[in-house]
Design an enzyme around this catalytic site. Structure first.
Site, PDB file in Angstrom:
ATOM      1  N   ARG B  16      48.146  37.255  45.626  1.00  0.00           N
ATOM      2  CA  ARG B  16      47.731  38.120  46.736  1.00  0.00           C
ATOM      3  C   ARG B  16      48.778  38.004  47.835  1.00  0.00           C
ATOM      4  NH1 ARG B  16      42.226  36.546  45.099  1.00  0.00           N
ATOM      5  NH2 ARG B  16      41.598  38.332  43.835  1.00  0.00           N
ATOM      6  N   CYS B  80      46.001  49.806  33.320  1.00  0.00           N
ATOM      7  CA  CYS B  80      46.556  48.459  33.138  1.00  0.00           C
ATOM      8  C   CYS B  80      47.707  48.429  32.144  1.00  0.00           C
ATOM      9  CB  CYS B  80      45.477  47.478  32.677  1.00  0.00           C
ATOM     10  SG  CYS B  80      44.241  47.174  33.939  1.00  0.00           S
ATOM     11  N   GLY B 111      43.390  45.547  46.139  1.00  0.00           N
ATOM     12  CA  GLY B 111      42.496  44.775  46.992  1.00  0.00           C
ATOM     13  C   GLY B 111      41.564  43.928  46.155  1.00  0.00           C
ATOM     14  N   ARG B 188      29.663  31.866  39.537  1.00  0.00           N
ATOM     15  CA  ARG B 188      28.784  32.958  39.958  1.00  0.00           C
ATOM     16  C   ARG B 188      28.701  34.073  38.921  1.00  0.00           C
ATOM     17  NH1 ARG B 188      29.717  36.705  45.369  1.00  0.00           N
ATOM     18  NH2 ARG B 188      28.037  38.158  44.909  1.00  0.00           N
TER      19      ARG B 188
END
Lengths: 139, 384
Positions: B16, B80, B111, B188
């Site tokens: 990032r 992709c 993002g 999660r």
């Protein structure tokens, strides 16, 4: 009463009377009989362009399902939410959200479900935008 | 058709980088590939640029930061697999004698969160149906139901990915080499049964390769030139067993078809490859892909991907750079990143990730981009 409009006219036709039911719309190939959802201008199986509108059954069974806990871009609706695929008697695999169901575990494959029409949102002109969902069939 | 060689590779590490634009990510990748090869930018005859989301003129903007030379620049979009598409077109151009020396670049800037499902109708996206991970999650549900594939097997893919990524300087995640199956299964829940740690990050990154003819390769390197034997692509086939949106996500049918084409064109089959880079996006994809590539029988993908033979020291290693989950997914750069890992391995330059003691000669690179586009490329240490 507010005016209702479908989320997309090629997908859902709302009833013309208050007591009527909404139609989930597909194409049917006049050449090979395959049902096509969402509609396409040509049959994906035999490539014939001779297709006509057909209304799908309002009942089916769960082909696959999952529960989503994060909001994707453009999404309007509650979190978490259940989504999956319903196999219709016509053999079509219908992507859908599920409603009136458990949000801890996905619906079991094979669960009998029925279509309902619910309010998705309000549009800029004060209309209720309606969408199809499937819910477990009440036994 | 002429022989085609890869003489240079370079990347911008995936991760990032809020302060960097896609232009910088692509520029760095190309500069690294030029340095790796010793090729001068002014000798490049064409650029093939792959990006899914960067918009108009993306490749042109990147090239302008290196130098405007008036050469053909083509921008390719295949989600992709955008960069793999750029690679294949570059391969065809060199093989067909159109150009002698070309640059391939892939890059992306994304993002956090779900990748926008731009190829779905707007009504479906508003309804919450435009969620790629959800379709992979349902593939997992059905594969587990039909074949007994387990969540532990899926989690093993993530664990192995992070073990490999920890050894890869261009990987996004390099600190999670100690992740356990329990860590993955306790993370999660995102799209049941796919947990957070089975999900690839949406990355920024860049990757570039320099392709050329055999004659040109000999001017730069013989020992480090890797041959692109063949590259094929297959797009949407009608599959009544996959819903309209599920089909866009997964592509086992298309992988089967393109693998067959690549095997016929190259003369090599699944039993010949010494290691493989392939789609492993939500871990279930690696299961479906190894089956569709013919590396194992249909239904046996679960135990196959969970086997220790898939590790770096194993008989048939998979995704030694960490794949989607650990190296990451910077859309247009992802396909080239997999190709670059194959090149590095065949060159014997994979450092701590090196397979087969540097003696491997033949490998397969597979990639899928929503669309759907299924790519298969055979790479070989042979010549020029």
């Amino acid at each position: 009463m507010q005016n209702q409009v479908p989320i997309d006219e090629s997908v859902l036709r709302l009833p013309s009377t208050p007591s009527g039911q909404a139609d989930l719309l597909s194409n049917k190939c006049c050449n090979c009989g395959e049902y096509i959802f969402p509609k396409k201008m040509a049959c994906p199986k035999c490539f014939s362009r001779d297709v006509e509108e057909a209304v799908l059954s309002r009942e089916g069974e769960v082909y696959s399902s999952t529960i989503i806990s994060l909001a994707p871009p453009l999404y309007v609706g509650p979190l978490p939410y259940a989504i999956g695929v319903v196999k219709s008697p016509e053999g079509v695999l219908i992507p859908t959200t599920f409603t009136e169901c458990d949000l801890d575990e996905p619906l079991t494959v094979g669960t009998k479900v029925e279509m309902v029409t619910v309010k998705h949102k309000e549009d800029g002109e004060g209309n209720e935008v309606m969408i199809y969902k499937f819910r477990p069939k009440k036994v | 058709m002429r022989d085609v060689y890869i003489v240079g590779v370079g990347m911008h590490r995936f991760g990032r980088y809020p302060e960097k634009s896609y232009i910088e990510l692509g520029r760095v990748a190309i500069m690294n590939a030029l340095e790796d090869s010793g090729v001068d930018w002014r000798d490049i005859q064409a650029v093939y640029s792959g990006s899914g989301l960067s918009g108009m003129g993306a490749g042109h903007n990147v090239c302008a930061e290196i130098g405007k030379t008036g050469i053909p620049i083509f921008n390719i979009e295949q989600a992709c697999a955008s960069g793999t598409g750029a690679f294949q077109l570059a391969y065809y151009a060199v093989a067909g004698g159109i150009f002698d020396l070309v640059c391939v670049v892939g890059f992306e800037k994304q993002g956090r969160g779900f990748i926008p499902a731009e190829n779905y109708p707007t009504w479906a996206r508003e309804a919450g149906l435009g969620v790629y991970p959800a379709w992979h999650a349902q593939n997992a549900q059905r594969h587990m139901m039909e074949y007994g594939t387990t969540l532990e097997q899926l989690a093993t893919v993530a664990v192995r990915s992070h073990q490999n990524g920890a050894l890869c300087p261009d990987a996004h995640y390099q600190d999670w080499g100690n992740m356990t199956i329990e860590d993955v299964l306790n993370s999660r829940m995102i799209c049941y049964p796919i947990n957070m740690f089975m999900i690839p990050p949406a990355d920024d990154g860049g990757a570039s390769l320099i392709l050329c003819s055999a004659e040109v390769a000999r001017k730069y390197t013989t020992s480090r030139a890797i041959k692109a034997v063949t590259s094929k692509v297959a797009t949407n086939l009608y599959d009544p067993e996959l819903s309209a949106f599920g089909a866009v996500a997964s592509g086992p049918l298309e992988t089967e078809m393109v693998a067959k084409q690549a095997y016929e064109a190259s003369g090599y089959g699944p039993e010949d490859f010494e290691f493989v880079e392939c789609l492993d996006a939500f871990c279930i994809d690696e299961v479906q892909t190894v089956e569709a590539l013919g590396l194992c029988k249909k239904g046996e993908g679960g135990p196959f991907v969970a086997s220790k033979e898939r590790e770096i020291g194993g008989r048939l290693p998979l995704n030694t750079d960490g794949g989607f989950v650990s190296r990451g997914n910077a859309m247009g750069a992802t396909g080239p990143a997999g190709l670059i890992e194959v090149v590095r391995q065949l060159r014997g330059e994979a450092g701590a990730r090196q397979v087969k003691e540097g003696k491997a000669k033949l490998a397969l690179a597979h990639m899928i981009g929503a669309g759907i586009n299924a790519f298969a490329t055979v790479l070989q240490k042979n010549g020029p």
